[in-house]
Design an enzyme around this catalytic site. Sequence first.
Site, PDB file in Angstrom:
ATOM      1  CE  LYS A 122      -3.954   2.156   2.436  1.00  0.00           C
ATOM      2  NZ  LYS A 122      -4.726   2.038   3.710  1.00  0.00           N
TER       3      LYS A 122
ATOM      4  CB  SER B 286      -8.016   4.188   2.710  1.00  0.00           C
ATOM      5  OG  SER B 286      -7.385   3.354   3.727  1.00  0.00           O
TER       6      SER B 286
ATOM      7  CB  SER C  96      -8.890   1.311   5.636  1.00  0.00           C
ATOM      8  OG  SER C  96      -9.542   2.767   5.784  1.00  0.00           O
TER       9      SER C  96
END
Length: 496
Positions: free
Chosen positions: A79, A159, A183
């Site tokens: 990420k 997210s 998330s």
Amino acid sequence: MSDLNKLGLAEARDALRKGDVTSVELTEACLGAIEGAGALNAFVHKTPELALEQAKAADARLKGSEEAPAMCGLPLGIKDLFCTKGVPSQAASRILEGFLPQYESTVTQKLFGAGAVMLGKLNMDEFAMGSSNETSTYGDVTSPWRRAGDDAALTPGGSSGGSAAAVAADLCLAATGTDTGGSIRQPAAFTGTVGIKPTYGRCSRWGIVAFASSLDQAGPMTKSVRDAAIMLGTMAGHDPKDSTSADLAVPDFEAMLTGDIKGKKIGIPREYRMDGTPAEIEKLWSDGAAMLRDAGAEIVDISLPHTKYALPAYYVIAPAEASSNLARYDGVRYGHRAKLAVGDGITEMYEKTRAEGFGAEVQRRVMVGTYVLSAGFYDAYYNRARKVRTLIKKDFEDAFAAGVDAILTPATPSAAFGLGEMADTDPVKMYLNDVFTVTVNLAGLPGISVPTGLDAQGLPLGLQLIGRPWEEGDLLNTAYALEQAAGFVAKPGKWW
């Protein structure tokens, strides 16, 4: 072996150990899949040269005399919130354009130290603020899933949307995610993958771009519960560079996956039965409870009375911490700096840089956070939210003290929605996506999302299990029993 990118971590590890496949072959299969998946917009900074270099080193290590770690040779997506040495780390924000860290986050350092391979950086909501991956400077991530008979682009959740989409589409074997209010778990539920948020302090936050420091926690996003156990074992551990990191031994999570949950007490919180919850989610929840009961667990009703205050408390605390953390992005030392007109001073530089560098959702949360921390409102909002947080934490403590081993809830209030469907609505409607997940962050507990079914349109639905603090092994074992009973094997049809 064909379709090597479709393997999970456990299968790939075992194949590497037997010599049936090499890390280079696994990595090349994933890199090929990434090249053919531009429509998903999941990978935003690709690192093929680095990946192949790491894969060759892993192969040499696997051939060596010493036994290589479990993650050795396994290709991952990272990420964009994790700082990776010499690789752009932007947190999907324009304000960090051009930022190349000269250091490695502790989590990625642990993974690469164990021989894992980095395929590249994954898209996400800007500064991890969002539930649909529509706030990224790189553009939206598109879910690999589609509704039956419908070509509308769907959200992968947020997210960690890039992580979820990449794992679901077999672009990587697993990925790192972060979870501040859901998330990891919400995008995992939307994409039919497994995502675990560990206990706060189990994984180091050092080198992860901060959103809300008392809530943020890193975790793995994988294709199965076993894979989550393997990857979490490598990611977790004490870090003296993070003052909130727990100095506790990391157990062998994979060895704890027996599937035996006889006599375990699973709580069903009555406050999570909310008006307007779709019938499909209610059925999924009751079916999940029945599966656990059939596996030998005792299902009990419990009360978490302060649940209704969780979202308001979260959306005071998280923006307040974001306002403080994001104050450092001012155009002075790194990242984006606005072009200044003649006569502009430092104030104009700050204003223009932040106005240009931050997207609308980040600006909204920074302004909310600054407001609740301001002198006239600090006690009315921020301090009150902190007190509510303590009450929410106590609700869970009381349930666990009464003998509950884990708590079963839905992971999300619906299946994935279409990209742009919430664009013109009140932002609070988007925030309601976190209704089942934010309590876990406020209380600092471990939570996992497990795919357990499909809705009427063929989209994945997930259930969440919440565990006792520091007992991720027990939580993973309960999730493993649920996964085995649910038998979820659906994959998105390839359209990209």
